[in-house]
Structure formats: C-alpha cells, structure tokens
Design an enzyme around this catalytic site. Structure first.
Site, PDB file in Angstrom:
ATOM      1  N   PHE A  40     184.705 -12.927  62.447  1.00  0.00           N
ATOM      2  CA  PHE A  40     183.280 -12.848  63.187  1.00  0.00           C
ATOM      3  C   PHE A  40     182.212 -12.434  62.442  1.00  0.00           C
ATOM      4  O   PHE A  40     181.114 -12.476  63.118  1.00  0.00           O
ATOM      5  CB  PHE A  40     183.738 -11.891  64.450  1.00  0.00           C
ATOM      6  N   ARG A  68     176.809   6.273  72.403  1.00  0.00           N
ATOM      7  CA  ARG A  68     177.835   5.307  72.481  1.00  0.00           C
ATOM      8  C   ARG A  68     178.394   5.210  73.898  1.00  0.00           C
ATOM      9  O   ARG A  68     178.763   4.284  74.283  1.00  0.00           O
ATOM     10  CB  ARG A  68     179.073   5.794  71.463  1.00  0.00           C
ATOM     11  N   THR A  74     182.671  -1.558  73.215  1.00  0.00           N
ATOM     12  CA  THR A  74     182.365  -2.572  72.599  1.00  0.00           C
ATOM     13  C   THR A  74     182.715  -4.004  73.482  1.00  0.00           C
ATOM     14  O   THR A  74     181.747  -4.712  73.751  1.00  0.00           O
ATOM     15  CB  THR A  74     182.998  -2.665  71.512  1.00  0.00           C
ATOM     16  N   ARG A  85     176.549  -2.147  78.212  1.00  0.00           N
ATOM     17  CA  ARG A  85     177.257  -3.217  77.914  1.00  0.00           C
ATOM     18  C   ARG A  85     178.154  -3.778  79.215  1.00  0.00           C
ATOM     19  O   ARG A  85     178.253  -4.951  79.332  1.00  0.00           O
ATOM     20  CB  ARG A  85     178.405  -3.029  76.961  1.00  0.00           C
ATOM     21  N   ASN A  95     176.926  -8.899  72.673  1.00  0.00           N
ATOM     22  CA  ASN A  95     176.534  -7.449  72.762  1.00  0.00           C
ATOM     23  C   ASN A  95     175.283  -7.264  72.672  1.00  0.00           C
ATOM     24  O   ASN A  95     174.587  -7.477  71.649  1.00  0.00           O
ATOM     25  CB  ASN A  95     177.465  -6.660  71.912  1.00  0.00           C
ATOM     26  N   HIS A  98     173.761  -2.031  69.494  1.00  0.00           N
ATOM     27  CA  HIS A  98     174.670  -1.214  68.416  1.00  0.00           C
ATOM     28  C   HIS A  98     174.457   0.116  68.529  1.00  0.00           C
ATOM     29  O   HIS A  98     173.352   0.357  68.499  1.00  0.00           O
ATOM     30  CB  HIS A  98     174.393  -1.884  67.166  1.00  0.00           C
TER      31      HIS A  98
END
Length: 134
Positions: A40, A68, A74, A85, A95, A98
């Site tokens: 990826f 987070r 993720t 997200r 996404n 980060h």
C-alpha cells in the site's frame, strides 16, 4: 478541516502548530518511510500528495490517546460512531486523518513537518478548567 479542528478543540486539546501545504513526494516518502516496500506504500504516497494537507500539532494531557480516540480506528468501518473516521470515511485508503501512535513517533513526525519556531506555546483562559494541575 474545520470539523476536525472543531472536534479536537471540543475535546479540550490545544492547537500548537498548523500549516496548510502541498506535500512533496520527498516529504511524503520520509513521513511514510516505515511502510516502504509494503503493497500500500505507493497508494499512501499518491494520496497524501494529491491535494493540500493541513498539518497540525495538538497538545494536552494524554494528547496522543485523545487524538487517536477522536480520529477512530484506522479502518473507518471499525471506527466508533462519532469518530472522524467513522463519520467521514468508508475505506482505509481514503482516510482523512493521520495521528501519531506514540511519543517517539510524534516527536519524529513533528520535527519532520515543523521547525521549533513554528511550535507555539500559549495559555488559554479555560486551560485551568480543562487541564488538571494537581
């Protein structure tokens, strides 16, 4: 960008640095060096360089965990409802955010994206009501 900033401020976190920029391939490769060779990797590089990015540094108690958690898992379909997200994504390859995964990574990433002079230390009047000092 506004919604993401709003949610992080609403959590009580404080913005210490921000810049809106086109990410060069060189910067993208440094940022994602840990993923070089993975299937990826090229997709990450292509995505982060495809549009301007708002790079930010957020501070506060347990800032890494709080950021987070606010971002969510993720994989957007595994992210908790109400997280960035979950609310703004369906696939991991697109996404919107980060977040550094620990203090060492955060320090490395901050120094990659910002100079010391770009980091701002400041006090908000409400900090004494948000940040425990005793």
């Amino acid at each position: 960008m506004g919604e993401i900033i709003f949610r992080l401020e609403k959590r009580g976190l404080k913005l210490a640095a921000a810049k809106f920029l086109w990410v060069s391939r060189e910067l993208a490769e440094k940022h994602y060096a840990v993923h070089k060779g993975k299937p990826f990797y090229e997709g990450l590089i292509n995505y982060i360089t495809s549009a301007p990015v708002m790079a930010m540094v957020w501070v506060g108690p347990q800032a890494i965990s709080a950021v987070r958690q606010t971002m969510g898992a993720t994989r957007p379909v595994e992210a908790a409802p109400g997280s960035i997200r979950h609310d703004f994504g369906l696939t991991v390859g697109r996404n919107l955010t980060h977040a550094s995964d620990g203090p060492d990574t955060a320090a490395s990433e901050i120094s990659l994206w910002f100079t010391d002079a770009e980091l701002v230390s400041w006090q908000r009047p409400m900090d004494e009501w948000i940040f425990e000092s005793n």
